[in-house]
Write an enzyme that holds these catalytic residues in place. Sequence first.
Site, PDB file in Angstrom:
ATOM      1  N   ASP A  99       0.856  -1.180   0.000  1.00  0.00           N
ATOM      2  CA  ASP A  99       0.000   0.000   0.000  1.00  0.00           C
ATOM      3  C   ASP A  99       0.897   1.237   0.000  1.00  0.00           C
ATOM      4  O   ASP A  99       1.899   1.284   0.717  1.00  0.00           O
ATOM      5  CB  ASP A  99      -0.870  -0.004   1.272  1.00  0.00           C
ATOM      6  CG  ASP A  99      -2.304   0.382   1.014  1.00  0.00           C
ATOM      7  OD1 ASP A  99      -2.525   1.492   0.509  1.00  0.00           O
ATOM      8  OD2 ASP A  99      -3.201  -0.413   1.330  1.00  0.00           O
ATOM      9  N   ASP A 202      -3.469   4.504  -2.289  1.00  0.00           N
ATOM     10  CA  ASP A 202      -4.559   4.978  -1.437  1.00  0.00           C
ATOM     11  C   ASP A 202      -5.143   6.296  -1.965  1.00  0.00           C
ATOM     12  O   ASP A 202      -4.388   7.196  -2.349  1.00  0.00           O
ATOM     13  CB  ASP A 202      -3.976   5.195  -0.022  1.00  0.00           C
ATOM     14  CG  ASP A 202      -5.044   5.376   1.039  1.00  0.00           C
ATOM     15  OD1 ASP A 202      -5.804   4.428   1.261  1.00  0.00           O
ATOM     16  OD2 ASP A 202      -5.096   6.463   1.644  1.00  0.00           O
ATOM     17  N   GLU A 257      -6.871   3.285  -5.678  1.00  0.00           N
ATOM     18  CA  GLU A 257      -8.166   3.425  -5.025  1.00  0.00           C
ATOM     19  C   GLU A 257      -8.759   4.748  -5.491  1.00  0.00           C
ATOM     20  O   GLU A 257      -8.462   5.801  -4.935  1.00  0.00           O
ATOM     21  CB  GLU A 257      -8.029   3.418  -3.498  1.00  0.00           C
ATOM     22  CG  GLU A 257      -9.389   3.433  -2.823  1.00  0.00           C
ATOM     23  CD  GLU A 257      -9.369   3.925  -1.379  1.00  0.00           C
ATOM     24  OE1 GLU A 257     -10.342   3.670  -0.661  1.00  0.00           O
ATOM     25  OE2 GLU A 257      -8.409   4.588  -0.974  1.00  0.00           O
ATOM     26  N   HIS A 319     -11.149  -3.781   3.609  1.00  0.00           N
ATOM     27  CA  HIS A 319     -11.045  -3.383   5.020  1.00  0.00           C
ATOM     28  C   HIS A 319     -11.841  -2.124   5.346  1.00  0.00           C
ATOM     29  O   HIS A 319     -11.762  -1.622   6.458  1.00  0.00           O
ATOM     30  CB  HIS A 319      -9.567  -3.146   5.350  1.00  0.00           C
ATOM     31  CG  HIS A 319      -9.015  -1.972   4.584  1.00  0.00           C
ATOM     32  ND1 HIS A 319      -8.926  -1.962   3.211  1.00  0.00           N
ATOM     33  CD2 HIS A 319      -8.568  -0.768   4.989  1.00  0.00           C
ATOM     34  CE1 HIS A 319      -8.449  -0.796   2.817  1.00  0.00           C
ATOM     35  NE2 HIS A 319      -8.216  -0.052   3.881  1.00  0.00           N
ATOM     36  N   ASP A 320     -12.556  -1.577   4.370  1.00  0.00           N
ATOM     37  CA  ASP A 320     -13.302  -0.334   4.596  1.00  0.00           C
ATOM     38  C   ASP A 320     -14.816  -0.534   4.589  1.00  0.00           C
ATOM     39  O   ASP A 320     -15.555   0.421   4.821  1.00  0.00           O
ATOM     40  CB  ASP A 320     -12.971   0.694   3.498  1.00  0.00           C
ATOM     41  CG  ASP A 320     -11.579   1.270   3.645  1.00  0.00           C
ATOM     42  OD1 ASP A 320     -11.088   1.364   4.783  1.00  0.00           O
ATOM     43  OD2 ASP A 320     -10.984   1.621   2.610  1.00  0.00           O
TER      44      ASP A 320
HETATM   45  C1  GLC Z   1      -8.473   4.714   2.086  1.00  0.00           C
HETATM   46  C2  GLC Z   1      -8.210   3.474   2.904  1.00  0.00           C
HETATM   47  C3  GLC Z   1      -8.825   3.669   4.258  1.00  0.00           C
HETATM   48  C4  GLC Z   1      -8.158   4.851   4.906  1.00  0.00           C
HETATM   49  C5  GLC Z   1      -8.270   6.092   4.030  1.00  0.00           C
HETATM   50  C6  GLC Z   1      -7.337   7.159   4.490  1.00  0.00           C
HETATM   51  O1  GLC Z   1      -9.814   4.891   1.844  1.00  0.00           O
HETATM   52  O2  GLC Z   1      -8.685   2.333   2.248  1.00  0.00           O
HETATM   53  O3  GLC Z   1      -8.692   2.532   5.064  1.00  0.00           O
HETATM   54  O4  GLC Z   1      -8.747   5.097   6.147  1.00  0.00           O
HETATM   55  O5  GLC Z   1      -7.914   5.827   2.689  1.00  0.00           O
HETATM   56  O6  GLC Z   1      -6.015   6.782   4.231  1.00  0.00           O
END
Ligand code: GLC
Length: 518
Positions: A99, A202, A257, A319-320
């Site tokens: 990541d 991210d 993402e 994980h979100d």
């Molecule tokens: C992304 C991650 C999440 C995190 C956010 C801030 O959405 O997947 O888990 O809290 O970014 O980094």
Amino acid sequence: MSELPWWKTSVVYQIYPRSFCDTNGDGVGDLAGIRRHLDHLEWLGVDAVWLSPFYRSPMADFGYDISDYCEVDPLFGTLADFDALVEDAHDRGIRIIVDWVPNHTSDQHPWFVASRSGRDNPKRDWYLWRDPAPGGGPPNNWVAAFTGGPAWTYDEATGQYYLHSFLPEQPDLNWANPEVVEAMHDVLRFWLDRGVDGFRVDVVHLIGKDPDLPDDPEEYLPIPHSGLNHRPETHELLRGIRRLLDSYPGDRMMVGEVYLLDTTMVATYYGSGDELHLAFNFPPLYTPWDAERWRSQIEIVSRELDPIGAWPTWVLSNHDNKRHRTRYGGSEARARAAAVLLLGLRGTPFLYAGEELGLEDAVVPTDRVVDPGGRDGCRAPIPWEPAPPHGWAGADPWLPWPPEPGTRNVVSQREDPASILHLYRRLLAARRRSPALREGDLSLIDAPPGVLAWRRVHQSGDERVLIVNFSADRVTMPRTGLSGLVEVASDGSGEGAPFTGEVGPDQALLIDPRASAS
Ligand code: GLC
């Protein structure tokens, strides 16, 4: 054999390191725990692993707030543990993606500590500092994710606000500053030199910002920081990052993402093959268990991505978000059918650790809630063994166990050929065998209401048909000459036998239309 790059033909497995396996007894998973269970991943048949952050962090956002990008947090181990993990994974033919969190650091990162120390500090402009609005208060109306409060925090000592799209402990970097670009490129080089195969990037759509930082339009406010993203600056930055990756040998890739809930926008982050290799597309994740809604998502993806030669991704859990079995009402039959859906579509599928066990979200009592974003349930620890502590090192894990750990664990399910774990394994094996499944074209075919059916065809002549019955009724497929053998059935029934034309409630089938009973 296939000439496509590995990231098009792979199945990627996401590991949230805190929750995978603890080997040192502190109740938090670690890198050694991941290494210990590489045999599980190899047996399952995944091609690549994405590791959520394991870098040094004060853990305000459980590692997505990084205070040193090039060091392993002691909770997870050491750089030597990381190197050993990469080496072992590579020996097994499993690639490793890490990541990379480019939009923000921790407020404890030395860069931010310096930036905050004074208006004249050389790193002041590495973050987004602004004077209060003319009448006082935050410089604009942006809202922070998780808190729902202003995306700005006032710094008494220097009399300015800094921007944080997420928690106040996660200040946004200023990517308009070339020194930031260079420093973050160095982070990529550090991990590329250590042999990683790529990055999950991210909230990548946030890095380019409108220099005027205008107010968000009212209609965007309920969706945190949506008005300020999707900027041309981001695409320029992505091209620079892509050039860096391309300068390394061995097909290094990045999957972004892109948290924009619009596939048309997501498609632009592939550029003309010069930005992201892959982009997450979340509208399907937010689509309920409904054949018509899924049909439309599949059509949208193909309409938006095919013409520009962009390769899709599919993800049901991470994980979100609540795990998909929980979202779809808790039925294991549905979770099984969903596995066939996910692994039968055209594109790169991403699995989230534990979905192969059919895990549901843990029920987290109020006094054990730790995540400011309400995401604890899907981050429950993975049970490896039937008896407590379920293959963990002993201490109570940082979050409660998911439901039924005594049966819903790796050892129990490996012993049971009828388990959902074995279903995932058969599906992954089927993908490896079939070029049509891995890389073939997709076309939807006629199906009764409540059912989705499609054909995957490869130029070699290889072909598969998939049928997912989203309904609670047994259905009969129209007589369109579809025959062949059932290669995988979500409930295991009739595998290896000729397809009868019938599909059970919440059942899904993978059919090899060219095979015939011998
Ligand atoms: C992304 C991650 C999440 C995190 C956010 C801030 O959405 O997947 O888990 O809290 O970014 O980094």
